[in-house]
Structure formats: C-alpha cells, structure tokens
Design a protein around this motif. Structure first.
Motif, PDB file in Angstrom:
ATOM      1  N   VAL A  97      31.521  43.042  38.680  1.00 61.13           N
ATOM      2  CA  VAL A  97      32.341  43.260  39.873  1.00 61.13           C
ATOM      3  C   VAL A  97      31.792  42.468  41.054  1.00 61.13           C
ATOM      4  O   VAL A  97      32.559  41.902  41.848  1.00 61.13           O
ATOM      5  CB  VAL A  97      32.428  44.766  40.199  1.00 61.13           C
ATOM      6  CG1 VAL A  97      33.153  44.994  41.521  1.00 61.13           C
ATOM      7  CG2 VAL A  97      33.156  45.493  39.072  1.00 61.13           C
ATOM      8  N   GLU A  98      30.495  42.388  41.178  1.00 64.39           N
ATOM      9  CA  GLU A  98      29.902  41.618  42.271  1.00 64.39           C
ATOM     10  C   GLU A  98      30.285  40.142  42.169  1.00 64.39           C
ATOM     11  O   GLU A  98      30.596  39.500  43.183  1.00 64.39           O
ATOM     12  CB  GLU A  98      28.385  41.762  42.262  1.00 64.39           C
ATOM     13  CG  GLU A  98      27.699  41.040  43.421  1.00 64.39           C
ATOM     14  CD  GLU A  98      26.197  41.232  43.425  1.00 64.39           C
ATOM     15  OE1 GLU A  98      25.545  40.768  44.379  1.00 64.39           O
ATOM     16  OE2 GLU A  98      25.660  41.838  42.474  1.00 64.39           O
ATOM     17  N   ARG A 156      33.834  39.957  43.363  1.00 64.18           N
ATOM     18  CA  ARG A 156      33.889  40.204  44.806  1.00 64.18           C
ATOM     19  C   ARG A 156      33.396  39.007  45.606  1.00 64.18           C
ATOM     20  O   ARG A 156      33.964  38.656  46.652  1.00 64.18           O
ATOM     21  CB  ARG A 156      33.054  41.441  45.157  1.00 64.18           C
ATOM     22  CG  ARG A 156      33.708  42.766  44.880  1.00 64.18           C
ATOM     23  CD  ARG A 156      32.782  43.925  45.211  1.00 64.18           C
ATOM     24  NE  ARG A 156      32.181  43.813  46.546  1.00 64.18           N
ATOM     25  CZ  ARG A 156      31.354  44.719  47.062  1.00 64.18           C
ATOM     26  NH1 ARG A 156      31.034  45.802  46.368  1.00 64.18           N
ATOM     27  NH2 ARG A 156      30.860  44.560  48.266  1.00 64.18           N
ATOM     28  N   ASP A 157      32.331  38.375  45.128  1.00 65.53           N
ATOM     29  CA  ASP A 157      31.743  37.252  45.861  1.00 65.53           C
ATOM     30  C   ASP A 157      32.703  36.081  45.986  1.00 65.53           C
ATOM     31  O   ASP A 157      32.553  35.253  46.902  1.00 65.53           O
ATOM     32  CB  ASP A 157      30.461  36.795  45.177  1.00 65.53           C
ATOM     33  CG  ASP A 157      29.291  37.746  45.406  1.00 65.53           C
ATOM     34  OD1 ASP A 157      29.424  38.642  46.260  1.00 65.53           O
ATOM     35  OD2 ASP A 157      28.271  37.612  44.698  1.00 65.53           O
ATOM     36  N   LEU A 217      35.988  36.373  46.405  1.00 63.82           N
ATOM     37  CA  LEU A 217      37.159  36.720  47.198  1.00 63.82           C
ATOM     38  C   LEU A 217      37.022  36.229  48.633  1.00 63.82           C
ATOM     39  O   LEU A 217      35.954  36.324  49.237  1.00 63.82           O
ATOM     40  CB  LEU A 217      37.369  38.236  47.184  1.00 63.82           C
ATOM     41  CG  LEU A 217      37.608  38.878  45.827  1.00 63.82           C
ATOM     42  CD1 LEU A 217      37.810  40.381  45.998  1.00 63.82           C
ATOM     43  CD2 LEU A 217      38.811  38.256  45.127  1.00 63.82           C
ATOM     44  N   SER A 269      40.261  40.060  51.726  1.00 60.74           N
ATOM     45  CA  SER A 269      40.658  40.523  50.400  1.00 60.74           C
ATOM     46  C   SER A 269      40.330  42.001  50.207  1.00 60.74           C
ATOM     47  O   SER A 269      39.544  42.591  50.951  1.00 60.74           O
ATOM     48  CB  SER A 269      39.944  39.703  49.319  1.00 60.74           C
ATOM     49  OG  SER A 269      40.330  38.344  49.362  1.00 60.74           O
ATOM     50  N   TYR A 270      40.944  42.582  49.185  1.00 58.87           N
ATOM     51  CA  TYR A 270      40.731  43.983  48.848  1.00 58.87           C
ATOM     52  C   TYR A 270      40.344  44.108  47.376  1.00 58.87           C
ATOM     53  O   TYR A 270      40.707  43.271  46.552  1.00 58.87           O
ATOM     54  CB  TYR A 270      42.006  44.799  49.071  1.00 58.87           C
ATOM     55  CG  TYR A 270      42.354  45.061  50.510  1.00 58.87           C
ATOM     56  CD1 TYR A 270      42.036  46.273  51.120  1.00 58.87           C
ATOM     57  CD2 TYR A 270      43.005  44.091  51.266  1.00 58.87           C
ATOM     58  CE1 TYR A 270      42.364  46.521  52.447  1.00 58.87           C
ATOM     59  CE2 TYR A 270      43.329  44.325  52.604  1.00 58.87           C
ATOM     60  CZ  TYR A 270      43.017  45.546  53.176  1.00 58.87           C
ATOM     61  OH  TYR A 270      43.339  45.778  54.498  1.00 58.87           O
ATOM     62  N   LEU A 271      39.628  45.192  47.083  1.00 56.40           N
ATOM     63  CA  LEU A 271      39.344  45.600  45.711  1.00 56.40           C
ATOM     64  C   LEU A 271      39.931  46.989  45.508  1.00 56.40           C
ATOM     65  O   LEU A 271      39.648  47.907  46.281  1.00 56.40           O
ATOM     66  CB  LEU A 271      37.833  45.635  45.457  1.00 56.40           C
ATOM     67  CG  LEU A 271      37.356  46.346  44.184  1.00 56.40           C
ATOM     68  CD1 LEU A 271      37.925  45.691  42.941  1.00 56.40           C
ATOM     69  CD2 LEU A 271      35.833  46.405  44.133  1.00 56.40           C
ATOM     70  N   VAL A 294      31.974  49.621  45.064  1.00 55.71           N
ATOM     71  CA  VAL A 294      32.525  49.235  46.372  1.00 55.71           C
ATOM     72  C   VAL A 294      31.457  49.340  47.451  1.00 55.71           C
ATOM     73  O   VAL A 294      31.766  49.428  48.646  1.00 55.71           O
ATOM     74  CB  VAL A 294      33.751  50.095  46.731  1.00 55.71           C
ATOM     75  CG1 VAL A 294      34.915  49.755  45.806  1.00 55.71           C
ATOM     76  CG2 VAL A 294      33.438  51.588  46.659  1.00 55.71           C
ATOM     77  N   MET A 300      31.545  47.869  51.232  1.00 54.81           N
ATOM     78  CA  MET A 300      32.924  47.589  51.628  1.00 54.81           C
ATOM     79  C   MET A 300      33.471  48.742  52.468  1.00 54.81           C
ATOM     80  O   MET A 300      32.951  49.856  52.453  1.00 54.81           O
ATOM     81  CB  MET A 300      33.807  47.373  50.397  1.00 54.81           C
ATOM     82  CG  MET A 300      33.353  46.248  49.488  1.00 54.81           C
ATOM     83  SD  MET A 300      34.453  45.996  48.051  1.00 54.81           S
ATOM     84  CE  MET A 300      35.867  45.230  48.841  1.00 54.81           C
ATOM     85  N   GLY A 358      38.118  47.330  51.362  1.00 55.82           N
ATOM     86  CA  GLY A 358      38.266  46.024  51.966  1.00 55.82           C
ATOM     87  C   GLY A 358      38.580  46.189  53.432  1.00 55.82           C
ATOM     88  O   GLY A 358      38.543  47.298  53.944  1.00 55.82           O
ATOM     89  N   THR A 401      37.189  42.370  52.547  1.00 55.12           N
ATOM     90  CA  THR A 401      35.836  41.823  52.354  1.00 55.12           C
ATOM     91  C   THR A 401      35.556  40.750  53.388  1.00 55.12           C
ATOM     92  O   THR A 401      36.468  40.165  53.954  1.00 55.12           O
ATOM     93  CB  THR A 401      35.723  41.219  50.950  1.00 55.12           C
ATOM     94  OG1 THR A 401      36.702  40.190  50.785  1.00 55.12           O
ATOM     95  CG2 THR A 401      35.951  42.292  49.891  1.00 55.12           C
TER      96      THR A 401
END
Length: 269
Positions: free
Chosen positions: A177-178, A181-182, A184, A188-190, A231, A234, A267, A269
């Motif tokens: 996930v990291e 995320r990195d 995005l 952005s949203y997760l 998360v 975030m 988010g 992010t």
C-alpha cells in the motif's frame, strides 16, 4: 493465451476457488465454478452473514465512488475489482461526470475477460483493464493499460475494496500500500475495505480459523488498529474507520457481526 485485441491473459483454473468468483457467487452472480461455490458454501455454513457482508461491501463501494466523484475526483484505480456486478466503479463515477476515467485491476483472468466484454463506459470517459496482482504494485503502476488511461500526476482515487485481506503478512501488505500511495499525486484519496473478526462472536471466529488457513489464497482478517496502519499519516474522511454499512449510510443496516468489514476513506495525500 491472447484476446481478440491482441492482449494476453492467463489460463483460467476452474478447479481452484478464486476470491473474485466466490464473491460473485455470494452476490448472486453466475460467473463462477463448482470450486468457487463449494468454497463459498463452506464459509457460509459457519458464517451465514457472508452474503450480507458481500452486498454491504458492494453498497459501500457505490457510496465511496459517488462521494469522491462529487468531491471532484475524476480518475479511479480499482484494484481487486472482481467480476462485474452491481455498482461498478465506472458506472457510479460517470453518472456524476461522464468524463471520469477508470482502470480495473484483478489477478483473475476471468475478471479481465468479463470486464472487456461488459464494462463499457461513456464516450467522454475511458475505462481500462489490467490483469495484475496487488502484491506486485510496481507492475500495476508501470503497466501501459494503466498509464494510457490514467494520468498519475493528477489526483486519483485508489480503491482497495475487499482485497487486502487476501494479502498475507509475508507479502508485506503495508509495503504494498505504501508503494501505491507514494505514486499518488497530491489531492489523491485511498479508499479500502477489509474483513475483521473484531465484531464476531468468539465461537464463530474459531469455526472460521481453519477455513481461513486452508484455502489456496490466504485470508487474513485484521483488527481495527491493523487496518488503521494502511492509512497512517493520512487525513480520514468522516466518520473515519467504521464498519462499511455505517459509512455515509442513510439507515442502520444489518447487525455488525453479519458485516464484519471495516471501511475507511483517507486523503487527500
């Protein structure tokens, strides 16, 4: 094997249950095989609420996509999408803005076959389909099927709906996930949902443990604290981490033990 448009996908093994096809069975779909139905029935025998959980998770997906589209997100990366069913991501997003763009990712080749045949969006928007495994996030991020549809330098909603509990601890789910995320862009949203045993009776948990350990794909329900790690750092969209049927829902819904799935949107992010 090669599709009619020249792209490649893996052979479909109908003798081994797959989470996407089993989920389709619980939702009342027909795109599944005996192995999927047998596995689904075995789980339902000890957790009768599983079909309720599957439907509530799907309703959560609809509310999440609608919320984020109305918040201005126009790009969606849906990993672990499953076989097309009610409330498909592009249908919900493009109902808000026909120009919304969506890429679906799943590691079951049957999902990609059905997605290409059934998931056609608006003329203004775009949809893409990628056979890939969440456990290899860089292969997803670098795939031309993704980069030809989504601009990762612009805000994206990353959707990990009912998929992370199939990533065992040995496959570094938090690192996966990291990595996503990195990549995005700011803004952005997760959004994710994740099975849990926190709200289930102890006797039900004990009956489910052997089934969770026995399948060809790991099933790892996680606690609220473990879900929160995905998360970490975030900003959580209200109401934060909650069971999926409570997230922006208009009614109370079924008992928590029948849903047993956390949901959270975080988010930007």
């Amino acid at each position: 094997m090669t599709t009619s448009d020249g792209s490649r996908y893996s052979e479909i093994d109908i003798t081994v249950p797959h989470p996407a096809r089993r989920y389709n069975y619980w939702l009342g779909g027909k795109d599944n095989f005996k192995a999927d139905r047998d596995s689904g029935d075995a789980i339902a025998a000890v957790f009768p609420g599983i079909r309720t959980a599957a439907m509530e998770n799907r309703r959560y997906l609809r509310r999440v996509v609608d919320h984020l589209a109305r918040a201005g997100i126009r790009q969606f990366l849906d990993i672990g999408t499953g076989i097309p069913g009610p409330y498909n991501t592009h249908e919900v997003a493009q109902a808000v803005d026909p120009a919304a763009r969506v890429v679906y990712v799943d590691n079951d080749p049957l999902v990609v076959v059905h997605a290409r045949a059934l998931l056609t969006g608006t003329k203004e928007g775009a949809t893409g389909y990628l056979e890939a495994d969440l456990r290899d996030p860089r292969s997803i991020l670098n795939a031309p099927e993704l980069t030809s549809v989504l601009d990762l330098d612009q805000p994206v909603a990353l959707l990990l709906i009912a998929v992370l509990h199939f990533v065992g601890d040995g496959d570094d789910p938090y690192g996966v996930v990291e990595t996503l995320r990195d990549r995005l862009a700011p803004g952005s949203y997760l959004a994710l949902s994740h099975s849990t045993w926190d709200v289930m009776p102890p006797e039900a948990v004990e009956r489910l443990r052997p089934l969770a350990a026995a399948g060809p794909v790991p099933f790892v329900p996680r606690t609220r604290a473990e879900v929160a790690r995905f998360v970490d750092g975030m900003t959580l969209v209200e109401p934060g981490i909650t069971l999926v049927h409570h997230w922006h829902a208009d009614e109370e819904g079924p008992p928590e033990a029948e849903v047993a799935t956390y949901g959270v949107v975080a988010g930007p992010t």
